[in-house]
Design a protein around this motif. Structure first.
Motif, mmCIF file in Angstrom:
data_model
loop_
_atom_site.group_PDB
_atom_site.id
_atom_site.type_symbol
_atom_site.label_atom_id
_atom_site.label_comp_id
_atom_site.label_asym_id
_atom_site.label_seq_id
_atom_site.Cartn_x
_atom_site.Cartn_y
_atom_site.Cartn_z
ATOM 1 N N SER A 49 0.816 -1.211 0.000
ATOM 2 C CA SER A 49 0.000 0.000 0.000
ATOM 3 C C SER A 49 0.843 1.252 0.000
ATOM 4 C CB SER A 49 -0.933 -0.004 1.211
ATOM 5 O OG SER A 49 -0.187 -0.038 2.407
ATOM 6 N N LYS A 55 0.237 4.509 -2.396
ATOM 7 C CA LYS A 55 0.074 5.883 -1.928
ATOM 8 C C LYS A 55 1.071 6.805 -2.602
ATOM 9 C CE LYS A 55 -1.840 4.584 2.561
ATOM 10 N NZ LYS A 55 -1.582 4.480 4.007
ATOM 11 N N ALA A 87 -14.417 -5.885 -7.512
ATOM 12 C CA ALA A 87 -14.708 -5.352 -6.180
ATOM 13 C C ALA A 87 -15.683 -6.246 -5.415
ATOM 14 C CB ALA A 87 -15.253 -3.939 -6.294
ATOM 15 N N PRO A 95 -12.899 -4.187 -1.617
ATOM 16 C CA PRO A 95 -11.847 -3.234 -1.272
ATOM 17 C C PRO A 95 -12.408 -1.990 -0.584
ATOM 18 C CG PRO A 95 -12.453 -2.922 -3.541
ATOM 19 C CD PRO A 95 -13.274 -4.087 -3.033
ATOM 20 N N ASP A 96 -11.506 -1.195 -0.021
ATOM 21 C CA ASP A 96 -11.915 0.079 0.581
ATOM 22 C C ASP A 96 -12.323 1.087 -0.487
ATOM 23 O OD1 ASP A 96 -11.361 -0.950 3.079
ATOM 24 O OD2 ASP A 96 -9.302 -0.170 3.109
ATOM 25 N N LYS A 97 -11.699 0.994 -1.657
ATOM 26 C CA LYS A 97 -12.057 1.932 -2.733
ATOM 27 C C LYS A 97 -11.748 1.327 -4.098
ATOM 28 C CE LYS A 97 -7.628 4.419 -2.505
ATOM 29 N NZ LYS A 97 -6.981 5.746 -2.399
ATOM 30 N N ILE A 98 -12.306 1.969 -5.122
ATOM 31 C CA ILE A 98 -12.083 1.568 -6.514
ATOM 32 C C ILE A 98 -11.481 2.753 -7.263
ATOM 33 C CG2 ILE A 98 -13.184 0.864 -8.674
ATOM 34 C CD1 ILE A 98 -15.377 -0.449 -7.035
ATOM 35 N N GLN A 99 -10.437 2.499 -8.036
ATOM 36 C CA GLN A 99 -9.787 3.543 -8.823
ATOM 37 C C GLN A 99 -9.810 3.158 -10.296
ATOM 38 O OE1 GLN A 99 -9.362 6.395 -6.939
ATOM 39 N NE2 GLN A 99 -7.164 6.533 -7.193
ATOM 40 N N VAL A 141 -6.949 -2.796 0.100
ATOM 41 C CA VAL A 141 -6.825 -1.337 0.060
ATOM 42 C C VAL A 141 -7.622 -0.764 -1.101
ATOM 43 C CG1 VAL A 141 -5.241 0.609 -0.253
ATOM 44 C CG2 VAL A 141 -4.578 -1.320 1.205
ATOM 45 N N GLU A 142 -7.433 -1.345 -2.296
ATOM 46 C CA GLU A 142 -8.168 -0.847 -3.457
ATOM 47 C C GLU A 142 -8.134 -1.854 -4.595
ATOM 48 O OE1 GLU A 142 -6.342 2.783 -4.802
ATOM 49 O OE2 GLU A 142 -4.605 1.754 -5.628
ATOM 50 N N ARG A 199 -7.825 -1.422 -8.507
ATOM 51 C CA ARG A 199 -7.398 -0.283 -9.301
ATOM 52 C C ARG A 199 -7.031 -0.674 -10.727
ATOM 53 N NH1 ARG A 199 -3.883 4.728 -7.258
ATOM 54 N NH2 ARG A 199 -3.552 5.784 -9.236
#
Length: 382
Positions: A3, A7, A71, A76-80, A307-308, A310
């Motif tokens: 992660s 970041k 997802a 995940p916590d987020k999608i990018q 985490v994501e 992506r």
């Protein structure tokens, strides 16, 4: 992928240097389309010429249903999403290449993009002024494309003047001059650079890289229609645009800019229902984004973790180490292997663990060419 590197990658975004410029005559729906593309409603759209002076720029996410499917498995916590750059360039008019309507400034903005989305008005509405007086898509297309050719002539003429001076002492400049003059004659016949026969020549390639010829860029025609014509799949104006596009090997995408703007405020479910009522499976904007992404020679691979989930943007035919560099340069420098799972296997089997059990996780080396949709994890050591 760790992660901490994900970041860091946000701060060190991989710059593709590629974008799409939205062009056309004034009042054809460019800024309305841009508003819908960005979902920000921040590009001023008004019923008068030259409403857009400075180009509006935006980074637009690329719709990809595969991310949603991943997802659901990974949670995940987020999608990018992958992204693509769009630039809303002010309306061009006759004489733009000579400075009419601030044309020189606008044309220079087009040089900075790789693909042109040429918006064409294909609807009649007495309440919306047409700069030429009436709706005639073929005339409108010719005006824009002729101005692009004239702009290329002006650029090339300056280059030829420099080459003539340099050719007295340089054989390389003399060779470049021959190709440049051939191209100049081609342009004088109002033929675009893209139809020049000697495009494979190294000298031409160097000239295009330096001058970024406007009439050599890939074009997507956006046929802006009214709601009824969208439901009908087109109209007489669209037929003319399609006929022209076929003759120059270009794509046409049908859309109603007003409807696209209305869709912005709806949920995905509401938008899909709205489109279904019109008999349309995918919005015009989604078609434009996907087509532009492809025209730019781009594709996505995925990382999928807690985490994501992506999508990472790479050029087609990119090898694994260079694809890894999109996340962080260290991944390329210390590249060892890439763990790869095909998207279909990941989804059909229900995740990484089950893919491993089924022998669907592969270890690939430095020569592996990343495929669109690969789920990847990089092993590296620095």
């Amino acid at each position: 992928c760790p992660s901490k590197y994900i970041k860091k990658s946000i701060k060190k975004r991989y710059k593709m240097g590629l974008g799409v410029g939205i062009v056309g005559l004034p009042n054809v729906g460019k800024s309305t389309t841009f508003n819908a593309l960005t979902k920000a409603q921040n590009a001023e759209a008004q019923n008068y010429p030259f409403c857009t002076i400075e180009p509006n720029k935006a980074i637009v996410p690329v719709p990809d249903k595969r991310l949603t499917a991943l997802a659901k498995i990974v949670n995940p916590d987020k999608i990018q999403h992958s992204t693509i750059d769009f630039v809303d360039i002010a309306g061009l008019v006759r004489g733009a290449s000579k400075g009419e309507g601030l044309g020189n400034q606008f044309l220079s903005n087009i040089r900075e993009v790789e693909v042109i989305l040429h918006m064409v008005r294909c609807f009649e509405d007495g309440n919306i002024v047409h700069v030429e007086g009436d709706v005639n898509p073929l005339r409108d297309i010719e005006i824009i494309e002729t101005e692009l050719i004239y702009a290329d002539i002006t650029q090339l003429e300056k280059k030829i003047d420099r080459l003539k001076k340099q050719s007295k002492a340089s054989k390389e400049a003399a060779a470049s001059l021959v190709i440049a003059e051939e191209l100049f004659k081609h342009l004088e016949e109002l033929q675009p650079v893209k139809t020049f026969e000697n495009k494979e020549n190294e000298v031409f390639i160097a000239l295009d890289k330096e001058l970024r010829f406007l009439s050599n860029k890939d074009v997507i025609y956006g046929a802006n229609v009214d709601e009824d014509s969208l439901a009908d799949g087109g109209n007489k104006f669209v037929d003319l645009v399609k006929e022209h596009a076929a003759s120059v090997n270009a794509d046409v995408i049908l859309l109603c800019a007003k409807i696209e703007e209305e869709l912005v405020g709806l949920s995905d479910e509401e938008a899909n229902e709205f489109l279904a009522d019109l008999g349309v499976q995918e919005s015009g904007l989604e078609q434009i984004i996907h087509k532009a992404f492809d025209k730019l020679g781009l594709q996505s691979y995925f990382t999928a973790g807690k985490v994501e989930v992506r999508a990472w943007t790479i050029r087609k035919n990119t090898k694994a180490p260079q694809a890894a560099a999109v996340i962080h340069n260290d991944f390329e420098k210390g590249f060892i292997k890439a763990e790869v799972i095909a998207y279909e296997d990941f989804v059909n089997l229900g995740g990484e663990a089950k893919c491993k059990e089924a022998g669907k996780l592969r270890l690939e080396g430095k020569d592996y060419i990343v495929q669109d949709g690969d789920i990847m994890h990089f092993r590296f050591n620095v």
